[in-house]
Design a protein around this motif. Structure first.
Motif, PDB file in Angstrom:
ATOM      1  N   THR A 262       0.841  -1.199   0.000  1.00  8.60           N
ATOM      2  CA  THR A 262       0.000   0.000   0.000  1.00  8.60           C
ATOM      3  C   THR A 262       0.874   1.245   0.000  1.00  8.60           C
ATOM      4  O   THR A 262       0.628   2.211  -0.716  1.00  8.60           O
ATOM      5  N   VAL A 263       1.906   1.198   0.831  1.00 11.30           N
ATOM      6  CA  VAL A 263       2.798   2.354   0.913  1.00 11.30           C
ATOM      7  C   VAL A 263       3.469   2.605  -0.433  1.00 11.30           C
ATOM      8  O   VAL A 263       3.567   3.740  -0.885  1.00 11.30           O
ATOM      9  N   PHE A 264       3.876   1.536  -1.092  1.00 13.36           N
ATOM     10  CA  PHE A 264       4.454   1.677  -2.434  1.00 13.36           C
ATOM     11  C   PHE A 264       3.480   2.426  -3.343  1.00 13.36           C
ATOM     12  O   PHE A 264       3.852   3.343  -4.061  1.00 13.36           O
ATOM     13  N   GLY A 265       2.220   2.018  -3.294  1.00 10.36           N
ATOM     14  CA  GLY A 265       1.202   2.656  -4.130  1.00 10.36           C
ATOM     15  C   GLY A 265       1.079   4.136  -3.809  1.00 10.36           C
ATOM     16  O   GLY A 265       1.047   4.984  -4.695  1.00 10.36           O
ATOM     17  N   LEU A 266       1.052   4.411  -2.499  1.00  2.64           N
ATOM     18  CA  LEU A 266       0.905   5.816  -2.094  1.00  2.64           C
ATOM     19  C   LEU A 266       2.117   6.640  -2.508  1.00  2.64           C
ATOM     20  O   LEU A 266       2.008   7.843  -2.732  1.00  2.64           O
ATOM     21  N   GLN A 267       3.268   6.001  -2.611  1.00  2.00           N
ATOM     22  CA  GLN A 267       4.479   6.742  -2.968  1.00  2.00           C
ATOM     23  C   GLN A 267       4.434   7.288  -4.390  1.00  2.00           C
ATOM     24  O   GLN A 267       5.179   8.194  -4.727  1.00  2.00           O
ATOM     25  N   VAL A 268       3.576   6.717  -5.236  1.00  2.00           N
ATOM     26  CA  VAL A 268       3.493   7.209  -6.615  1.00  2.00           C
ATOM     27  C   VAL A 268       3.128   8.688  -6.603  1.00  2.00           C
ATOM     28  O   VAL A 268       3.716   9.503  -7.318  1.00  2.00           O
ATOM     29  N   GLY A 269       2.185   9.054  -5.752  1.00  2.00           N
ATOM     30  CA  GLY A 269       1.819  10.469  -5.609  1.00  2.00           C
ATOM     31  C   GLY A 269       3.013  11.286  -5.155  1.00  2.00           C
ATOM     32  O   GLY A 269       3.335  12.326  -5.732  1.00  2.00           O
ATOM     33  N   THR A 270       3.699  10.790  -4.115  1.00  2.00           N
ATOM     34  CA  THR A 270       4.871  11.492  -3.590  1.00  2.00           C
ATOM     35  C   THR A 270       5.937  11.646  -4.677  1.00  2.00           C
ATOM     36  O   THR A 270       6.550  12.707  -4.826  1.00  2.00           O
ATOM     37  N   LEU A 271       6.129  10.568  -5.439  1.00  2.00           N
ATOM     38  CA  LEU A 271       7.162  10.618  -6.475  1.00  2.00           C
ATOM     39  C   LEU A 271       6.828  11.660  -7.534  1.00  2.00           C
ATOM     40  O   LEU A 271       7.686  12.427  -7.959  1.00  2.00           O
ATOM     41  N   LEU A 272       5.570  11.696  -7.955  1.00  2.00           N
ATOM     42  CA  LEU A 272       5.201  12.652  -9.002  1.00  2.00           C
ATOM     43  C   LEU A 272       5.301  14.084  -8.476  1.00  2.00           C
ATOM     44  O   LEU A 272       5.715  14.996  -9.184  1.00  2.00           O
ATOM     45  N   ALA A 273       4.938  14.274  -7.196  1.00  2.00           N
ATOM     46  CA  ALA A 273       5.050  15.608  -6.610  1.00  2.00           C
ATOM     47  C   ALA A 273       6.522  15.985  -6.470  1.00  2.00           C
ATOM     48  O   ALA A 273       6.937  17.092  -6.816  1.00  2.00           O
ATOM     49  N   GLY A 274       7.315  15.037  -5.982  1.00  2.00           N
ATOM     50  CA  GLY A 274       8.749  15.289  -5.801  1.00  2.00           C
ATOM     51  C   GLY A 274       9.441  15.510  -7.127  1.00  2.00           C
ATOM     52  O   GLY A 274      10.432  16.233  -7.213  1.00  2.00           O
TER      53      GLY A 274
END
Lengths: 336, 532
Positions: A262-274
């Protein structure tokens, strides 16, 4: 399972409209229109201004512009950039592979080191290593990307000369874009050494972008692992006399991975923002930089549709994660 | 395991390979600050666009001398001006070839048709090409050329005549500006016939020193040296690359790491380390720009001359130049930079004198603690690196004479819009010269015709305006200089503005770069630039 998917899909429709309305409204709330912004301190000739606004369709009432926009979307047309006058879809597909390549690099970096560090920290709970990893990951999580990127550039690129400062490939390699993924395009091209050069260019940006997800994944893996290690079945496995490696890898890790996915999935948002910041620092020609510049230029179609495409992507990934999660964990699937 | 070892080995070899750039002579890499919006110069207004399109791919009828503000022959070898000053006849250069690329092969040399097409496209909304690809020409309009050019006509293949509605002493200077780049009429016809008029903005064809090769959005623009350039000695590199880097610190790091040969706009904080680097040159030049305070004379208390004089002499300019420009600025006295011809060196600032300022304010009946708004722009501009800090220093200076300034800032687009509406009391603003003509300062910024435009003081003084208008309607330079000197004296006397500084331009480059000269207009032009 089917009804589960159907329920999730139905939720996508209002989300989609919400995004279009929000991006449409937000970009127009920023004062100044594209023509004024282009002129800077210069005089804006009223006639020229009116003429440009008419050509761009920005002289119509707002609700009309919104309906036009939705109508355009419905016919599968994402419009044309006001600034460069090329199609938004073309620009997106040209730039997106660069962001994807960077995000993949960052995710591989974060996943590999995050899982490893979290797992070892959990197994050696309370040790110096554990405290060290948790301390570093807290620092990593709180690090401003901009600062972190420049520090790494100064150290590895300028002082040590190990990695290039910015870009995706040394400019002397003239590799024609085929897939848009530089690692693949350089392999396809005849240019000797280009692939390695592309890899060298990816290292620092991937580390910078992967630092926050790395910290999150490490902490999450550690706590999930600790929880699982306390479970009865792990004790049973140990009592059966299984080797410690088998207990950890087969019994503990597999179950600990559920929340980590789940955390991996949520990181997609973080990655695109970062990616927005990382791309700016490393002159990485991806969609993050593209969106930032378009906001500055009030390039309405690019901002609206660029964000829409990114949002759709995040939704899609989360949707896939939801489904995967349902597959792994039957309790979720059967919830009413 | 073996795989990991292999990757590590690959990485290690990759890591120690030096950048291949270092070994490439004949290739000049310029680290630019942004992506161009397109390659059709007439549509655009920014330096980023012009560096990438007009300066490289195109020529103009006249062009500014390298490093200077004087227009000299280019595609036109000479021109005649009629007695009444309203008809310009240009004699065109022979044997000039348009670029041959994989998307276009010209069948004829440059001639009068190309000039007529270029200008008709900007003048005539009904031109078939413009109908097929509608666009505006903001700079052309901004310089007033759309209204002033009555006619452009071909006399013969090598002669073109422009007829003006009114005398414009800066006409040739205006034609030397980047937006007036000459297109190929033959190429435009081909595009129009194929229904691809829009490609004029993506696949440019010009006569300039560099041929467009490829643009990878937000990453790199590739040009080849033009082997058929009409002035072959001026093309000294085979390849010219624009490496796009929006972040100023990264550009500097790339230059230091040898990944580019030349860059622009370093931050003041980076200057010391650049100057200390033995591999780099950092030439410098007083900027052709001006950062100033505009007092809105339509609003009290700035409708009173004494108030403007008082606040003008209450400003500690030296402290501002130290803090805001960090030494990279030159104190401004007049409404234009000292490098502009007709600048009056005899004019001086009123001395810094808070006590006298206080007296003047009292005389004008201004109460202690009177509040005004002072606008500070939210962005860094070439003429003002830190408007917020400048505003805070002014606030402090003015508080000492009993004026309370409230600092106001809006988002940049909104800032300009509201300023055009005259909502400010005093505001920070500035200008970078366009065409090397004094009118571009004294008329454009402070003239009566600009009250709804760039005249942010909303100041319209008959004595001043008559002088500036008379100067613009005269073609004799000595006569014009006399008018402008008088106008500068009026401007100084009436204080609609307080000039603060001209920021110094630094252009860091590798010592291997030869023949580069800083352009007063802030252009980055690589014609005649080579590498050791």
């Amino acid at each position: 399972m089917l009804s589960f998917i159907a329920r999730r899909l139905a939720l996508l429709i209002p989300t989609f409209f919400g995004i279009t309305l929000l991006t449409f409204a937000l970009i127009r709330l920023i004062p100044g229109d594209p023509v004024e912004v282009m002129m800077g301190e210069r005089r804006v000739d009223p006639e020229l201004h009116a003429q440009a606004m008419e050509r761009l369709g920005l002289n119509k009432p707002l609700y009309q512009q919104y309906f036009d926009y939705i109508g355009q979307l419905a016919s599968g047309n994402l419009g044309e950039s006001l600034r460069t006058r090329t199609s938004v879809w073309n620009e997106f597909t040209t730039l997106f592979p660069a962001t994807l390549e960077l995000a993949f690099g960052a995710l591989i970096f974060a996943g590999t080191f995050g899982l490893l560090a979290g797992m070892i920290a959990a197994l050696k709970r309370g040790s110096l290593f554990d405290h060290g990893v948790m301390g570093i990951s807290l620092t990593g999580y709180s690090m401003p990307i901009f600062w972190w990127g420049l520090i790494l550039i100064m150290l590895f690129s300028v002082n040590l000369g190990w990695t290039p400062v910015s870009g995706r490939l040394d400019l002397l390699y003239d590799v024609p874009p085929v897939t848009g993924f530089m690692l693949i395009d350089t392999l396809l091209s005849e240019e000797e050494g280009a692939f390695l050069d592309a890899l060298r260019h990816l290292i620092l940006p991937a580390i910078v972008l992967g630092t926050i997800p790395l910290a999150v994944i490490a902490r999450m893996t550690r706590s999930a692992m600790l929880e699982v290690l306390r479970e009865d079945y792990v004790r049973t496995a140990r009592a059966k006399g299984l080797s410690p490696t088998r207990v950890v890898v087969v019994h503990a890790l597999r179950n600990a991975l559920i929340p980590v996915i789940t955390v991996f999935g949520l990181q997609v948002g973080t990655l695109l923002a970062g990616a927005v910041l990382t791309e700016t620092i490393f002159a990485w020609p991806g969609i993050g930089k593209w969106l930032i510049e378009s906001i500055g230029a009030r390039d309405y179609p690019v901002v609206q549709n660029g964000i829409l495409l990114v949002a759709c992507l995040v939704i899609l990934v989360n949707f896939t994660v939801d489904i995967l999660y349902g597959l792994i964990n039957p309790r979720i699937r059967h919830q009413r | 395991m073996r795989k990991t070892a292999l990757i590590t080995a690959l990485l290690a070899t990759g890591l120690i390979t030096a950048s291949p750039l270092a070994s490439a002579a004949g290739t000049l890499v310029y680290c630019s600050e942004g992506s161009p919006a397109g390659f059709d110069p007439g549509q655009y207004t920014t330096g980023t666009d012009f560096d990438a399109n007009s300066e490289t791919i195109f020529n103009r009828l006249a062009e500014f001398e390298k490093g200077g503000t004087k227009a000299q022959p280019s595609l036109a070898t000479s021109w005649d001006i009629s007695e009444d000053g309203k008809t310009y006849t240009f004699h065109l250069r022979e044997g000039v070839k348009f670029h041959t690329t994989d998307y276009f092969t010209p069948t004829r040399d440059f001639n009068a048709d190309d000039v007529v097409f270029t200008f008709q496209r900007m003048l005539d909304k009904d031109l078939p090409f413009r109908k097929a690809y509608p666009t505006e020409f903001p700079y052309f309009t901004d310089m007033g050329l759309d209204a002033n050019i009555a006619k452009v006509e071909k006399v013969d293949d090598k002669t073109v005549r422009f007829v003006l509605n009114e005398v414009d002493a800066a006409f040739v200077q205006n034609l030397a500006m980047n937006f007036a780049a000459i297109h190929s009429a033959e190429y435009a016809d081909t595009l129009l016939k194929n229904g691809k008029a829009a490609e004029i903005n993506q696949k440019p064809i010009g006569t300039g020193p560099f041929v467009f090769s490829r643009y990878q959005k937000d990453a790199v623009i590739r040009f080849k040296g033009n082997p058929n350039y009409w002035d072959p000695d001026k093309v000294k590199v085979d390849n010219l690359l624009f490496s796009i880097n929006t972040d100023a610190s990264v550009r500097i790091q790339k230059l230091k790491a040898g990944e580019c040969d030349i860059t622009l706009n370093p931050r003041p904080a980076d200057l010391k380390s650049l100057q200390a680097d033995s591999k780099l040159n950092v030439p410098t030049q007083p900027g052709y720009n001006l950062g100033y305070i505009a007092y809105n004379v339509t609003r009290p208390p700035f409708d009173k001359l004494e108030v403007r004089q008082a606040l003008d002499m209450a400003i500690n300019k030296d402290a501002i130049i130290d803090a805001v420009y960090q030494g990279a600025g030159q104190k401004a006295v007049n409404g234009m930079p000292p490098t502009q011809w007709s600048y009056d060196k005899g004019i001086t600032d009123a001395p810094y004198d808070p006590a006298k300022a206080r007296e003047l304010l009292q005389k004008a009946g201004i109460k202690e603690g009177t509040e005004i708004t002072l606008w500070a722009m939210p962005v860094q501009r070439p003429y003002n690196p830190n408007a917020r800090l400048m505003a805070e220093m002014l606030q402090n200076d003015w508080s000492k004479v009993g004026i309370k300034a409230r600092i106001v800032s809006y988002e940049w687009g909104e800032y300009i819009k509201r300023a055009h509406n005259g909502e400010h009391d005093a505001m920070l603003i500035g200008w970078t010269g366009d065409n090397g003509d004094p009118d571009n300062w004294l008329g454009t910024l402070y003239g009566c015709a600009a009250v709804d435009g760039n005249n942010f003081s909303k100041w319209c003084d008959k004595e001043y305006d008559d002088l500036v208008v008379a100067a613009k309607r005269t073609t004799d330079q000595a006569e014009r200089t006399a008018f402008y000197e008088k106008a500068q004296a009026v401007l100084k006397r009436e204080v609609p503005i307080t000039p603060i500084a001209h920021s110094t331009v630094y252009q860091p480059m590798s010592k291997t770069v030869q023949g580069f000269q800083i352009s007063p207009f802030g252009r980055n032009s690589f014609i005649g630039v080579g590498k050791d």
